[in-house]
Design an enzyme around this catalytic site. Sequence first.
Site, PDB file in Angstrom:
ATOM      1  N   HIS A   1      -0.524   0.245  -0.166  1.00 17.28           N
ATOM      2  CA  HIS A   1       0.591   1.186  -0.160  1.00 17.28           C
ATOM      3  C   HIS A   1       1.805   0.559   0.527  1.00 17.28           C
ATOM      4  O   HIS A   1       1.656  -0.215   1.485  1.00 17.28           O
ATOM      5  CB  HIS A   1       0.223   2.476   0.582  1.00 17.28           C
ATOM      6  CG  HIS A   1      -1.020   3.131   0.082  1.00 17.28           C
ATOM      7  ND1 HIS A   1      -1.157   3.565  -1.221  1.00 17.28           N
ATOM      8  CD2 HIS A   1      -2.185   3.430   0.702  1.00 17.28           C
ATOM      9  CE1 HIS A   1      -2.362   4.106  -1.372  1.00 17.28           C
ATOM     10  NE2 HIS A   1      -2.997   4.025  -0.226  1.00 17.28           N
TER      11      HIS A   1
ATOM     12  N   GLU B   1      -2.253   5.631   6.353  1.00 18.22           N
ATOM     13  CA  GLU B   1      -3.294   6.655   6.300  1.00 18.22           C
ATOM     14  C   GLU B   1      -4.416   6.313   7.268  1.00 18.22           C
ATOM     15  O   GLU B   1      -4.429   5.232   7.883  1.00 18.22           O
ATOM     16  CB  GLU B   1      -3.851   6.778   4.880  1.00 18.22           C
ATOM     17  CG  GLU B   1      -4.500   5.512   4.371  1.00 18.22           C
ATOM     18  CD  GLU B   1      -4.796   5.570   2.874  1.00 18.22           C
ATOM     19  OE1 GLU B   1      -5.956   5.331   2.506  1.00 18.22           O
ATOM     20  OE2 GLU B   1      -3.860   5.832   2.087  1.00 18.22           O
TER      21      GLU B   1
ATOM     22  N   HIS C   1      -7.054  -2.241   0.644  1.00 17.97           N
ATOM     23  CA  HIS C   1      -8.197  -1.399   0.978  1.00 17.97           C
ATOM     24  C   HIS C   1      -8.796  -0.773  -0.272  1.00 17.97           C
ATOM     25  O   HIS C   1      -8.145  -0.680  -1.318  1.00 17.97           O
ATOM     26  CB  HIS C   1      -7.795  -0.294   1.958  1.00 17.97           C
ATOM     27  CG  HIS C   1      -6.758   0.647   1.399  1.00 17.97           C
ATOM     28  ND1 HIS C   1      -5.420   0.371   1.396  1.00 17.97           N
ATOM     29  CD2 HIS C   1      -6.878   1.865   0.804  1.00 17.97           C
ATOM     30  CE1 HIS C   1      -4.756   1.374   0.839  1.00 17.97           C
ATOM     31  NE2 HIS C   1      -5.622   2.289   0.462  1.00 17.97           N
TER      32      HIS C   1
ATOM     33  N   ARG D   1      -2.118  -0.591  -7.461  1.00 17.57           N
ATOM     34  CA  ARG D   1      -3.457  -1.109  -7.746  1.00 17.57           C
ATOM     35  C   ARG D   1      -3.425  -2.625  -7.900  1.00 17.57           C
ATOM     36  O   ARG D   1      -2.568  -3.170  -8.613  1.00 17.57           O
ATOM     37  CB  ARG D   1      -4.023  -0.489  -9.026  1.00 17.57           C
ATOM     38  CG  ARG D   1      -4.321   0.980  -8.939  1.00 17.57           C
ATOM     39  CD  ARG D   1      -5.144   1.446 -10.144  1.00 17.57           C
ATOM     40  NE  ARG D   1      -5.052   2.894 -10.282  1.00 17.57           N
ATOM     41  CZ  ARG D   1      -4.228   3.524 -11.102  1.00 17.57           C
ATOM     42  NH1 ARG D   1      -3.437   2.822 -11.890  1.00 17.57           N
ATOM     43  NH2 ARG D   1      -4.197   4.832 -11.153  1.00 17.57           N
TER      44      ARG D   1
END
Length: 313
Positions: free
Chosen positions: A95, A113, A170, A190
């Site tokens: 991200h 996150e 991740h 992705r």
Amino acid sequence: MSPLILKPVFKERIWGGRNLENMGYNLPEGRIGECWGISAHVNGPNEIANGPYKGQTLDEVWLNHPELFGNPTEEKFPLLTKILDANDQLSVQVHPDDTYAHEHENGEFGKTECWYIIDAKEDAEIIYGTYANTKQQLEEFIQNEDWDHLFKRVKVEKGDFFYVPSGTVHAIGSGIMILETQQNSDTTYRIYDYDRIDKDGKKRELHLDKSIDVITVGAQSPNVPPKKIDDEDQKGTLLIESEFFTVAKWEISGTFNFRKPRDYCLVSVIAGSGEIITDGNVFEVEKGDHLIMTADDLDNHINGELEVIISYV
């Protein structure tokens, strides 16, 4: 006034399953991978289930009633809470941070996150970080599709916690259920998707150029040492305290006199059941419930046998 109790929003995902039923949810048909429990994002805002704002969405209430949140300066609700059922492995992804996302994703937040592992099968694992030490190495690994030597794998078990800053490569492996606290963003790049075919018979889009732009290279530690909280009648675990959010877990047995750390905070029940008493009003809660304690909720108690995750900015 009362806490804002939220109706969950469910998302079908290629890697999802039916395990969110174990959280007490009545799922729609399909492979349901995500429950958006506390969301004001345009792609899935929660509806308020109770009180004077019943039927309104969280983004509407944030915009029209800022006093409930202590009159914050942010234009958008800053956080998003999800529960994810990784029935199959998620794509390997990354991200962007706020600066990159704002420039390249129409003003979207970046996405830092964190994950609390609600459940995990034996030998479950995640991907966290890479073995690339320079951008040149990273590009070579990706161009050669040398995924086995690029991605770092970490074993996980129930109760583990991971902080995943923007820029961290991740992926959640199969057989894992997590509660995710994140910035209010839905931007994902992705890198690798196991050559899966979606329901339209196509491979899902990859975002290799943007991924290379934002990936942080070099060593990264997946674990954050938790801190025990033992303050009179408040006992729990401080999982993370960062510039984006603070997250704590409370294991409640009996009566818990809850002192809000901010004007408002997000609460998710991940196990057990009980009741929240706010200014004398009683609200039954159970596993799978999500709510927001507002600035108007002043005298708060939680009774029962339950585990909750609390987050705030």
